[in-house]
Enzyme design. Structure first.
Site, PDB file in Angstrom:
ATOM      1  N   TYR A   1       9.672   6.623  95.404  1.00 54.05           N
ATOM      2  CA  TYR A   1       8.747   5.880  94.837  1.00 54.05           C
ATOM      3  C   TYR A   1       8.600   4.489  95.725  1.00 54.05           C
ATOM      4  CZ  TYR A   1       7.030   2.331  91.939  1.00 54.05           C
ATOM      5  OH  TYR A   1       6.372   1.323  91.325  1.00 54.05           O
TER       6      TYR A   1
ATOM      7  N   GLU B   1       3.805   0.616  82.974  1.00 55.57           N
ATOM      8  CA  GLU B   1       4.361  -0.776  83.176  1.00 55.57           C
ATOM      9  C   GLU B   1       4.349  -1.296  81.613  1.00 55.57           C
ATOM     10  OE1 GLU B   1       5.697  -2.361  85.492  1.00 55.57           O
ATOM     11  OE2 GLU B   1       4.871  -1.397  87.210  1.00 55.57           O
TER      12      GLU B   1
ATOM     13  N   TRP C   1      12.961  -0.050  84.840  1.00 52.92           N
ATOM     14  CA  TRP C   1      11.616   0.788  85.479  1.00 52.92           C
ATOM     15  C   TRP C   1      12.160   2.093  85.755  1.00 52.92           C
ATOM     16  CZ3 TRP C   1       6.860   1.449  85.794  1.00 52.92           C
ATOM     17  CH2 TRP C   1       6.177   2.342  86.624  1.00 52.92           C
TER      18      TRP C   1
END
Length: 197
Positions: free
Chosen positions: A22, A44, A52
């Site tokens: 990522y 988000e 995250w």
């Protein structure tokens, strides 16, 4: 230089291959595709209060649960769909966040109608070009900026939920509105070169 020896941002847990992928392929790359922007906004807003990486691991679940991030389909989700998603273990089962995603899809479409695309709207907050940060350590990285405050305030005014200035700044970092790769990270210059005129 081997993959192992490449210098990356200090916040990255390099023991997690999916996290490294990522970071190396998506984070900080300027993004203009509305479907991807809706995906990032959805992820988000789901992340608020969580790490995250927790959301990243559930990304495939979110993709399936939210119709491949087809904003038109998500905007039409009903109370029954929200109930169904509350039983879905592949996503974060938070009723307010699930309902917020449906609401945000509806607001997202309103912005598309007004500005031609969500991308056109979003990139206005940075003068239509990425802000290149000067970051020598993790401590240099801001959590909120004037731009993220203005962006979040406008989203709130338009009825978006779970998108405060910190979450919006994370979104701006993710989709390349700001290049917050550290100065010694190999991706910083790669992205600058790829997107310079």
């Amino acid at each position: 230089m081997s993959e192992q020896n490449k210098c990356r941002c200090a916040w990255l847990d390099a023991t997690k291959p999916d996290y490294v992928k990522y970071h190396d392929e998506e984070w900080g790359v300027p993004l203009y595709d509305d479907t991807k922007l809706f995906e990032f906004i959805t992820l988000e807003s789901a992340q608020a209060g969580l790490s995250w990486y927790t959301i990243l691991k559930k990304r495939a679940g979110y993709k399936k649960a939210f119709a491949n991030f087809n904003v038109q389909k998500v905007a039409n989700f009903t109370a029954d769909d929200i109930e169904r998603l509350m039983q879905d273990e592949s996503i974060v089962r938070n009723r307010l966040k699930i309902a917020a995603t449906v609401n945000n899809a509806q607001r997202f479409i309103e912005i598309q109608k007004e500005f031609g695309s969500f991308s056109n709207y979003q990139w206005r907050f940075v003068g239509n070009k990425p802000i290149i940060s000067d970051l020598n350590s993790v401590e240099d990285t801001p959590a909120i900026t004037e731009e993220s405050k203005a962006f979040a305030k406008d989203l709130k005014k338009r009825g978006f939920k779970f998108l405060g200035p910190t979450t919006v700044y994370a979104h701006m970092q993710a989709c390349g509105m700001v290049n917050d790769h550290s100065n010694d990270c190999f991706r910083k210059e790669e992205i600058i070169k790829a997107f310079s005129e």
